[in-house]
Design a protein around this motif. Structure first.
Motif, PDB file in Angstrom:
ATOM      1  N   ARG A  80       3.183   9.377   7.337  1.00 48.56           N
ATOM      2  CA  ARG A  80       3.632   8.059   7.772  1.00 48.56           C
ATOM      3  C   ARG A  80       2.535   7.043   7.430  1.00 48.56           C
ATOM      4  N   CYS A  81       2.830   6.259   6.362  1.00 45.72           N
ATOM      5  CA  CYS A  81       1.853   5.265   5.905  1.00 45.72           C
ATOM      6  C   CYS A  81       2.000   4.004   6.746  1.00 45.72           C
ATOM      7  N   PRO A  82       0.879   3.382   7.154  1.00 45.24           N
ATOM      8  CA  PRO A  82       0.984   2.151   7.954  1.00 45.24           C
ATOM      9  C   PRO A  82       1.796   1.081   7.221  1.00 45.24           C
ATOM     10  N   GLU A  83       1.734   1.089   5.910  1.00 47.07           N
ATOM     11  CA  GLU A  83       2.452   0.048   5.167  1.00 47.07           C
ATOM     12  C   GLU A  83       3.813   0.523   4.650  1.00 47.07           C
ATOM     13  N   HIS A  84       3.882   1.751   4.133  1.00 47.92           N
ATOM     14  CA  HIS A  84       5.102   2.196   3.446  1.00 47.92           C
ATOM     15  C   HIS A  84       6.023   3.081   4.281  1.00 47.92           C
ATOM     16  N   GLY A  85       5.631   3.358   5.529  1.00 55.92           N
ATOM     17  CA  GLY A  85       6.491   4.177   6.376  1.00 55.92           C
ATOM     18  C   GLY A  85       6.435   5.640   5.981  1.00 55.92           C
ATOM     19  N   ARG A 126      -2.366  11.711   2.162  1.00 47.89           N
ATOM     20  CA  ARG A 126      -2.487  10.329   1.712  1.00 47.89           C
ATOM     21  C   ARG A 126      -1.100   9.851   1.321  1.00 47.89           C
ATOM     22  N   CYS A 127      -0.851   8.536   1.495  1.00 47.71           N
ATOM     23  CA  CYS A 127       0.449   7.965   1.137  1.00 47.71           C
ATOM     24  C   CYS A 127       0.667   8.139  -0.367  1.00 47.71           C
ATOM     25  N   GLY A 128       1.852   8.622  -0.740  1.00 51.12           N
ATOM     26  CA  GLY A 128       2.153   8.843  -2.150  1.00 51.12           C
ATOM     27  C   GLY A 128       2.199   7.552  -2.949  1.00 51.12           C
ATOM     28  N   ARG A 129       2.452   6.441  -2.278  1.00 50.62           N
ATOM     29  CA  ARG A 129       2.573   5.169  -2.995  1.00 50.62           C
ATOM     30  C   ARG A 129       1.246   4.431  -3.122  1.00 50.62           C
ATOM     31  N   CYS A 130       0.471   4.386  -2.026  1.00 49.51           N
ATOM     32  CA  CYS A 130      -0.749   3.563  -2.094  1.00 49.51           C
ATOM     33  C   CYS A 130      -2.021   4.378  -1.949  1.00 49.51           C
ATOM     34  N   GLY A 131      -1.924   5.635  -1.574  1.00 48.97           N
ATOM     35  CA  GLY A 131      -3.118   6.478  -1.498  1.00 48.97           C
ATOM     36  C   GLY A 131      -3.913   6.337  -0.206  1.00 48.97           C
TER      37      GLY A 131
HETATM   38 ZN   LIG Z   1       1.288   3.458   1.538  1.00 47.88          ZN
END
Ligand SMILES: [Zn+2]
Length: 410
Positions: free
Chosen positions: A81-86, A41-46
């Motif tokens: 690789r987060c769709p929003e945060h890279g 999971r993205c560390g910033r947004c989950g």
């Molecule tokens: Zn994210």
């Protein structure tokens, strides 16, 4: 390994693979990994994201001490690789994104820092003061992301607080409803205040009914520009302070006169009279009471100034229509007092008449702005050593904004 999970204070989302003692670090190191279901999971947004790589090898997070010994959790810092945060570090269940400490450790730091002195916190937890600052930033930011700090704002107070001997300023906003500090930012100008209203947003600004502040014209203007239909009040706390300042001008000038005229004993008495004049009569000590009766006999103008200050202070407690007449009468008395400082004060009060009455008639509590002001001044001294103003603001929000964890444990 559930015994180890309990010991390390991590939940079931964490798998403990091994626990060793690291001789070099003189610390216990637990090798951990997130349970499969919570991985990637993205560390910033989950948001669930595609794996990217294994990062730059294993990383360590400081965890709560085990007995007298430092403890770390160690894991691969996998990237996704987060769709929003890279490309970002993947979420881990034991720590916040970007944190070098586990969440349990951060909660303990935040809980202690408002209850214990600075050096005790540093020594007990073996952390630097800068680390404490960064942790407080994160704990407060997390809590503010969870609960909207601007929800339900109707009656607010805006104040400026100077520190570092007047070289630095903070603009603060308190909620008269909850009694909490809701916002603070470095600076004391229109742009700083505008940043507050922008953060609150048009919709919530429209619901703000009452704003208390000092007499600065630009605060009132900016407030009216952003909150249609708002009533602007002048905090009685500031008005009482003006009276205290005027009294001190009179005291200093009578002291100077006594000195110039060679009345050394009287000058010394006057110099020491500051607290007796300044304190509320109900809080005076025997000695201070005696000093006041001495002033009454020895220095009529100074005593008159004292009575003016006291009467104004009492009018400011009358939260009733009667205050209107009383304030007008007071201004008349002050204008005729032949004390230039109070003549000026009467002029200033007449000029701000509506704002002062708005505060009294809307029964604004004086204590909140005053106590927040005092407490933040104390915090600026505690925060001394933070190189970063954001840490001071976070500490103030932690302590006065209701963002401090209720318990030292997760
Ligand atoms: Zn994210």
């Amino acid at each position: 390994m559930s015994v180890w999970r309990a010991t390390l204070g991590v939940d079931a989302k964490t798998v403990v693979e091994a626990v060793d003692y690291d001789e070099d670090a003189e610390a216990i190191v637990a090798s951990v990994r997130p349970r499969r279901a919570t991985k990637r999971r993205c560390g910033r947004c989950g948001v669930r994201s595609a794996g990217y790589d294994r990062g730059e090898g294993p990383r360590r997070w400081r965890a709560l001490d085990l007995g007298p010994t430092r403890c770390y959790l160690e894991a691969e810092a996998v990237r996704v690789r987060c769709p929003e945060h890279g490309v970002v570090a993947a979420q881990v269940p034991w720590a916040a994104h970007g944190a070098r400490h586990t969440t349990g450790f951060e909660v303990l730091v935040a809980w202690l820092v408002v209850r214990m002195n600075k050096s005790a916190v540093k020594e007990l937890l073996r952390v630097s003061w800068e680390t404490v600052g960064a942790i407080v930033d994160r704990v407060v930011a997390r809590d503010r992301a969870r609960v909207d700090p601007f929800d339900g704002l109707v009656r607010i107070g805006i104040d400026e607080i100077s520190y570092k001997k007047g070289h630095r300023y903070l603009m603060v906003v308190v909620d008269h409803g909850s009694g909490r500090l809701v916002w603070a930012k470095a600076g004391h100008d229109r742009a700083t205040l505008r940043a507050f209203f922008e953060e609150v947003g048009v919709e919530r600004c429209a619901r703000i009914r009452l704003v208390s502040c000092d007499a600065a014209e630009w605060i009132a203007e900016e407030t009216r520009a952003n909150c249609p239909g708002v009533i602007v009040c002048i905090d009685p706390f500031h008005v009482a302070k003006w009276a205290g300042d005027a009294l001190d001008v009179v005291r200093r000038s009578t002291w100077n006169d006594a000195r110039k005229n060679g009345m050394t004993a009287e000058a010394r008495q006057l110099k020491g009279a500051r607290y007796a004049l300044w304190r509320n009569p109900e809080d005076l000590s025997e000695r201070q009471r005696a000093k006041l009766s001495w002033i009454k006999k020895a220095n009529e103008p100074l005593y008159r100034a004292y009575l003016l200050k006291e009467q104004l202070r009492q009018i400011l407690h009358v939260k009733h229509e009667r205050a209107i007449g009383m304030l007008t009468e007071w201004c008349g008395w002050a204008s005729r007092s032949r004390l230039p400082a109070f003549v000026d004060l009467a002029r200033r009060i007449r000029k701000n008449h509506d704002g002062i009455l708005n505060a009294l008639l809307n029964r604004l509590s004086n204590g909140l702005v005053e106590s927040t002001n005092t407490k933040i001044r104390v915090l600026t001294r505690i925060a001394y050593g933070f190189t970063n103003t954001d840490h001071l603001i976070a500490l103030a929000l932690l302590d006065r904004g209701g963002h401090c964890p209720e318990s030292p444990r997760l």
